[in-house]
Design a protein around this motif. Structure first.
Motif, PDB file in Angstrom:
ATOM      1  N   UNK A 120      49.326  44.931  33.554  1.00 50.59           N
ATOM      2  CA  UNK A 120      48.693  43.872  34.058  1.00 50.59           C
ATOM      3  C   UNK A 120      49.325  42.695  33.092  1.00 50.59           C
ATOM      4  N   UNK A 121      49.877  41.594  33.437  1.00 48.26           N
ATOM      5  CA  UNK A 121      50.385  40.412  32.739  1.00 48.26           C
ATOM      6  C   UNK A 121      49.365  39.683  32.171  1.00 48.26           C
ATOM      7  N   UNK A 122      49.830  38.659  31.373  1.00 47.00           N
ATOM      8  CA  UNK A 122      48.825  37.681  30.710  1.00 47.00           C
ATOM      9  C   UNK A 122      48.089  36.904  31.620  1.00 47.00           C
ATOM     10  N   UNK A 123      48.886  36.402  33.051  1.00 48.74           N
ATOM     11  CA  UNK A 123      48.048  35.707  34.069  1.00 48.74           C
ATOM     12  C   UNK A 123      47.125  36.471  34.714  1.00 48.74           C
ATOM     13  N   UNK A 124      47.587  37.667  35.059  1.00 51.94           N
ATOM     14  CA  UNK A 124      46.442  38.671  35.579  1.00 51.94           C
ATOM     15  C   UNK A 124      45.344  38.753  34.961  1.00 51.94           C
ATOM     16  N   UNK A 125      45.659  39.191  33.453  1.00 52.85           N
ATOM     17  CA  UNK A 125      44.433  39.269  32.496  1.00 52.85           C
ATOM     18  C   UNK A 125      43.312  38.105  32.736  1.00 52.85           C
ATOM     19  N   UNK A 126      43.882  36.891  32.580  1.00 46.88           N
ATOM     20  CA  UNK A 126      43.092  35.693  32.710  1.00 46.88           C
ATOM     21  C   UNK A 126      42.211  35.813  33.649  1.00 46.88           C
ATOM     22  N   UNK A 127      42.841  36.039  34.998  1.00 50.09           N
ATOM     23  CA  UNK A 127      42.269  35.737  36.257  1.00 50.09           C
ATOM     24  C   UNK A 127      41.257  36.684  36.355  1.00 50.09           C
ATOM     25  N   UNK A 128      41.491  38.026  35.930  1.00 49.12           N
ATOM     26  CA  UNK A 128      40.491  39.175  35.999  1.00 49.12           C
ATOM     27  C   UNK A 128      39.353  38.900  35.121  1.00 49.12           C
ATOM     28  N   UNK A 129      39.530  38.500  33.854  1.00 48.47           N
ATOM     29  CA  UNK A 129      38.539  38.219  32.894  1.00 48.47           C
ATOM     30  C   UNK A 129      37.521  37.189  33.413  1.00 48.47           C
ATOM     31  N   UNK A 130      38.153  35.926  33.876  1.00 52.14           N
ATOM     32  CA  UNK A 130      37.648  34.864  34.098  1.00 52.14           C
ATOM     33  C   UNK A 130      36.664  35.163  35.344  1.00 52.14           C
ATOM     34  N   UNK A 131      37.146  35.942  36.476  1.00 49.17           N
ATOM     35  CA  UNK A 131      36.434  36.443  37.705  1.00 49.17           C
ATOM     36  C   UNK A 131      35.423  37.182  37.479  1.00 49.17           C
ATOM     37  N   UNK A 132      35.551  38.261  36.290  1.00 49.64           N
ATOM     38  CA  UNK A 132      34.386  39.164  35.972  1.00 49.64           C
ATOM     39  C   UNK A 132      33.238  38.461  35.301  1.00 49.64           C
ATOM     40  N   UNK A 133      33.901  37.488  34.433  1.00 51.67           N
ATOM     41  CA  UNK A 133      32.687  36.654  33.485  1.00 51.67           C
ATOM     42  C   UNK A 133      31.975  35.800  34.339  1.00 51.67           C
ATOM     43  N   UNK A 134      32.502  35.244  35.484  1.00 51.20           N
ATOM     44  CA  UNK A 134      31.779  34.236  36.366  1.00 51.20           C
ATOM     45  C   UNK A 134      30.797  34.938  37.066  1.00 51.20           C
ATOM     46  N   UNK A 135      30.831  36.386  37.334  1.00 49.32           N
ATOM     47  CA  UNK A 135      29.855  36.903  38.289  1.00 49.32           C
ATOM     48  C   UNK A 135      28.882  37.352  37.178  1.00 49.32           C
ATOM     49  N   UNK A 136      28.676  37.388  36.083  1.00 46.70           N
ATOM     50  CA  UNK A 136      27.712  37.978  35.348  1.00 46.70           C
ATOM     51  C   UNK A 136      26.496  36.858  35.196  1.00 46.70           C
ATOM     52  N   UNK A 137      25.070  37.455  35.360  1.00 45.59           N
ATOM     53  CA  UNK A 137      24.046  36.594  35.331  1.00 45.59           C
ATOM     54  C   UNK A 137      23.784  35.643  34.314  1.00 45.59           C
ATOM     55  N   UNK A 138      23.596  34.377  34.591  1.00 43.34           N
ATOM     56  CA  UNK A 138      23.451  33.387  33.732  1.00 43.34           C
ATOM     57  C   UNK A 138      24.786  32.873  32.846  1.00 43.34           C
ATOM     58  N   UNK A 139      25.925  33.217  33.264  1.00 43.54           N
ATOM     59  CA  UNK A 139      27.040  32.895  32.710  1.00 43.54           C
ATOM     60  C   UNK A 139      27.680  31.436  33.204  1.00 43.54           C
ATOM     61  N   UNK A 140      28.209  30.958  32.046  1.00 44.65           N
ATOM     62  CA  UNK A 140      28.860  29.533  32.535  1.00 44.65           C
ATOM     63  C   UNK A 140      30.157  29.197  31.903  1.00 44.65           C
TER      64      UNK A 140
END
Length: 127
Positions: free
Chosen positions: A1-21
């Motif tokens: 996974x390259x750096x841009x994929x890392x950021x996209x994957x992490x942001x997508x996952x974090x954005x789906x967590x309850x109460x996360x902003x």
């Protein structure tokens, strides 16, 4: 996974967590994910390298740093309780998702019970 994929994957996952902003309290170069006002993930570039900074149990953080060359102590954070993840061959979507969820669970676990959006002891755990 390259750096841009890392950021996209992490942001997508974090954005789906309850109460996360997502917030930008340190300017546009830092993406800061919080739950109930507490930081559980930061994303930025450290001399041109996209990184994700996550909370981690100290023993787990040590083991992760030993196992993965692309996981290092937390950049500009407490080196015992935070890790920095860079893109790399051994860093995949599953690992990033697990690390983001664990960081979130650790932060939620520190909140007063009345403020917790989920039970940190069971949320995201595989049965």
């Amino acid at each position: 996974m390259d750096g841009e994929e890392l950021l996209k994957t992490a942001a997508t996952h974090a954005g789906q967590l309850p109460g996360a902003g997502l917030e930008h309290p340190f300017g546009p170069d830092w993406e800061v994910f919080k739950v109930r006002g507490k930081v559980f993930m930061l994303m930025t570039e450290v001399p041109g390298r996209p990184v994700v900074i996550l909370k981690s149990d100290p023993a787990e953080a040590r083991a992760l740093r030993e196992q993965y060359e692309h996981i290092t102590p937390g950049y500009h954070m407490n080196k015992k309780h935070w890790i920095t993840v860079e893109g790399g061959d051994a860093v995949d979507e599953e690992l990033v998702g697990e690390l983001v969820t664990e960081s979130y669970r650790l932060v939620v676990g520190g909140l007063p019970k009345s403020q917790r959006p989920v039970d940190p002891h069971t949320y995201g755990r595989r049965s």
